[in-house]
Design a protein around this motif. Structure first.
Motif, mmCIF file in Angstrom:
data_model
loop_
_atom_site.group_PDB
_atom_site.id
_atom_site.type_symbol
_atom_site.label_atom_id
_atom_site.label_comp_id
_atom_site.label_asym_id
_atom_site.label_seq_id
_atom_site.Cartn_x
_atom_site.Cartn_y
_atom_site.Cartn_z
ATOM 1 N N VAL A 4 0.847 -1.202 0.000
ATOM 2 C CA VAL A 4 0.000 0.000 0.000
ATOM 3 C C VAL A 4 0.879 1.248 0.000
ATOM 4 O O VAL A 4 1.730 1.419 0.883
ATOM 5 C CB VAL A 4 -0.930 0.019 1.225
ATOM 6 N N VAL A 5 0.658 2.108 -0.993
ATOM 7 C CA VAL A 5 1.457 3.323 -1.124
ATOM 8 C C VAL A 5 0.562 4.558 -1.079
ATOM 9 O O VAL A 5 -0.660 4.475 -1.252
ATOM 10 C CB VAL A 5 2.295 3.309 -2.422
ATOM 11 N N ILE A 6 1.196 5.696 -0.868
ATOM 12 C CA ILE A 6 0.503 6.983 -0.766
ATOM 13 C C ILE A 6 0.721 7.744 -2.068
ATOM 14 O O ILE A 6 1.866 8.005 -2.455
ATOM 15 C CB ILE A 6 1.050 7.793 0.419
ATOM 16 N N THR A 7 -0.371 8.115 -2.738
ATOM 17 C CA THR A 7 -0.259 8.774 -4.041
ATOM 18 C C THR A 7 -0.945 10.136 -4.094
ATOM 19 O O THR A 7 -0.922 10.788 -5.140
ATOM 20 C CB THR A 7 -0.843 7.878 -5.149
ATOM 21 N N GLY A 8 -1.549 10.558 -3.009
ATOM 22 C CA GLY A 8 -2.195 11.867 -2.984
ATOM 23 C C GLY A 8 -2.175 12.448 -1.593
ATOM 24 O O GLY A 8 -2.309 11.719 -0.602
ATOM 25 N N LEU A 9 -2.006 13.765 -1.495
ATOM 26 C CA LEU A 9 -1.925 14.462 -0.217
ATOM 27 C C LEU A 9 -2.791 15.714 -0.267
ATOM 28 O O LEU A 9 -2.886 16.374 -1.303
ATOM 29 C CB LEU A 9 -0.477 14.875 0.088
ATOM 30 N N GLY A 10 -3.401 16.056 0.865
ATOM 31 C CA GLY A 10 -4.188 17.281 0.943
ATOM 32 C C GLY A 10 -4.253 17.772 2.370
ATOM 33 O O GLY A 10 -4.157 16.979 3.316
ATOM 34 N N CYS A 11 -4.420 19.072 2.562
ATOM 35 C CA CYS A 11 -4.498 19.590 3.928
ATOM 36 C C CYS A 11 -5.059 21.001 3.990
ATOM 37 O O CYS A 11 -4.943 21.780 3.036
ATOM 38 C CB CYS A 11 -3.129 19.562 4.603
ATOM 39 N N ILE A 12 -5.674 21.290 5.118
ATOM 40 C CA ILE A 12 -6.015 22.642 5.560
ATOM 41 C C ILE A 12 -5.516 22.718 6.998
ATOM 42 O O ILE A 12 -6.049 22.036 7.876
ATOM 43 C CB ILE A 12 -7.535 22.901 5.514
ATOM 44 N N ALA A 85 -9.757 16.747 1.179
ATOM 45 C CA ALA A 85 -9.963 15.508 0.413
ATOM 46 C C ALA A 85 -9.914 15.774 -1.087
ATOM 47 O O ALA A 85 -9.372 14.967 -1.855
ATOM 48 C CB ALA A 85 -11.292 14.872 0.801
ATOM 49 N N ARG A 86 -10.481 16.883 -1.517
ATOM 50 C CA ARG A 86 -10.401 17.252 -2.941
ATOM 51 C C ARG A 86 -8.951 17.374 -3.394
ATOM 52 O O ARG A 86 -8.574 16.894 -4.467
ATOM 53 C CB ARG A 86 -11.095 18.598 -3.178
ATOM 54 N N GLN A 87 -8.150 18.065 -2.576
ATOM 55 C CA GLN A 87 -6.738 18.234 -2.937
ATOM 56 C C GLN A 87 -6.061 16.885 -3.152
ATOM 57 O O GLN A 87 -5.351 16.671 -4.149
ATOM 58 C CB GLN A 87 -6.009 19.007 -1.836
ATOM 59 N N ALA A 88 -6.254 15.982 -2.187
ATOM 60 C CA ALA A 88 -5.602 14.670 -2.265
ATOM 61 C C ALA A 88 -6.119 13.861 -3.451
ATOM 62 O O ALA A 88 -5.339 13.231 -4.183
ATOM 63 C CB ALA A 88 -5.823 13.909 -0.965
#
Length: 406
Positions: A4-12, A85-88
């Protein structure tokens, strides 16, 4: 089982409302802890507490991201959730490559729409006013998960986990296991929280654990935590699918461990935290000798930091004093249910960039804790295995194990 890898990130967050701005603050040591601004419903906007600072998101305008109907029907913490969530999802191009029914949304949120609830309760008790008809949907803690689903048209397993300060780490760990097992092909996982209301400030003031100045984890002069708010999201998917579409991989989640102290509702136990770390390593099929960084829960309170340091020594023995650790709560504060998500994001960026963030504001680490606290500036690192710890009230512990991706 799937990797399992991480392919998207988002934050406020209080240190940036985009991943790039969060990263810049993370590695420059720019804190988001600042004087408390006007608090709705409080007399003269003053919450009347012993402390003066909190980690607030000061640059977020929901009208720039959401239509008026969504804004009216939701609370600030849900606004954070949707936009992060949209950003990621956009970065990962998630719904372009995965069937919406095969994507999971697993959120951590402990406080729900606290400010909306307080406003309606105040009107009820002072004027016997009718509650706003949207009060329930604004205040339920699962509102963020539901609204992410609606916004992104994702129809897979969707739920919220509420385990106090471990909520987001439990959420990310569950999502990791779901993708690893094949229950879902991908997931959006993280946490969101916007609890900085008058009642929230006053309730924490009564506990006497908030710093009158600012959070300084593991410092000799530490005097408490700093309250915060925000959201952070990770897109998880299988290594196979990420490589097949040549997606950017930010890191790999390799293990998850959790435990309960079964001892006291507010006093942490080192044995419980140590158990969660050991379980995360066992799940990753990794040895303690492989760990090269720990993103500590590190609240800056006397009890938490001493207990966590003791747990690290229980797990790593003679190596404990040589493993670099830091607490990024010195930057973004303690956002309760969202904290583990902000710290997972920080750990992901640390591994991806090969730089371990400092614990800002600490001039003298407490020598008796005997840990290798990163201070002054980020520390370079090669590929390594990292742990991200969350130790919650109620004795609920959750730990994620992550590896660099090179």
């Amino acid at each position: 089982m799937n990797r399992v890898v991480i392919t998207g990130l988002g934050c406020i967050t209080p240190i940036g409302s985009s991943v790039s701005s969060f990263q810049e603050s993370l590695f420059s040591g720019t804190t988001g802890i600042s004087p408390i601004t006007s608090v709705p419903d409080a007399p003269d906007g003053n919450p009347g507490v012993r402390y003066t600072q909190a980690a607030q998101v000061l640059d977020f305008d929901p009208a720039l991201h959401l239509d008026s109907g969504v804004i009216a029907a939701t609370n600030r913490n849900t606004h954070f959730a949707i936009v992060a969530a949209r950003q990621a999802a956009q970065q990962a191009r998630l719904t372009e490559h995965h069937n919406p029914g095969d994507i999971a949304i697993i959120m951590g949120c402990a406080c729900g729409g606290r400010s909306s609830e307080e406003s309606e309760v105040k009107n009820l008790y002072t004027r016997n006013a009718r509650a706003h008809p949207l009060t329930i949907v604004r205040t339920m803690s699962s509102a963020g998960a539901s609204n992410i689903s609606i916004d992104l048209k994702i129809t897979g397993p969707t739920l919220d986990i509420s385990t106090a300060c471990a909520s987001a780490t439990h959420a990310i760990g569950l999502a990791f296991h779901m993708v690893r097992s094949g229950m879902s092909t991908a997931a959006i996982a993280g946490g969101h929280e916007a609890p900085l209301s008058w009642g929230f400030y006053r309730a924490w003031d009564s506990m006497r654990v908030v710093s009158p100045t600012r959070c300084r984890p593991f410092a000799a002069d530490r005097d408490g935590m700093s309250l915060g708010e925000g959201a952070a999201m990770l897109v998880l998917e299988t290594l196979e699918s990420a490589q097949a579409r040549n997606a950017t991989i930010f890191g790999e989640i390799v293990g998850f461990g959790m435990s309960a102290d079964a001892n006291h509702i507010t006093q942490p136990q080192a044995e419980g935290a140590a158990s969660a770390m050991r379980k995360a390593l066992a799940d990753a099929k990794a040895s303690p000798e492989e760990v090269g960084y720990i993103n500590a829960h590190g609240t800056g309170t006397q009890a938490n930091d001493a207990t966590e340091a003791s747990a690290i020594h229980q797990v790593f023995g003679a190596r404990a004093a040589q493993i670099p650790i830091s607490s990024t709560k010195a930057l973004h504060g303690h956002s309760i249910g969202a904290s583990g998500a902000l710290e997972a994001l920080a750990t992901t960026l640390a591994l991806h960039e090969g730089r371990l963030p400092q614990t800002a504001g600490v001039t003298e680490p407490e020598a008796s804790l005997n840990v290798d606290l990163i201070v002054d500036e980020p520390r370079p690192t090669g590929p390594t295995l990292a742990l991200s710890n969350s130790l919650a009230f109620g004795g609920l512990n959750a730990v994620i194990a992550m590896r660099s991706w090179k």
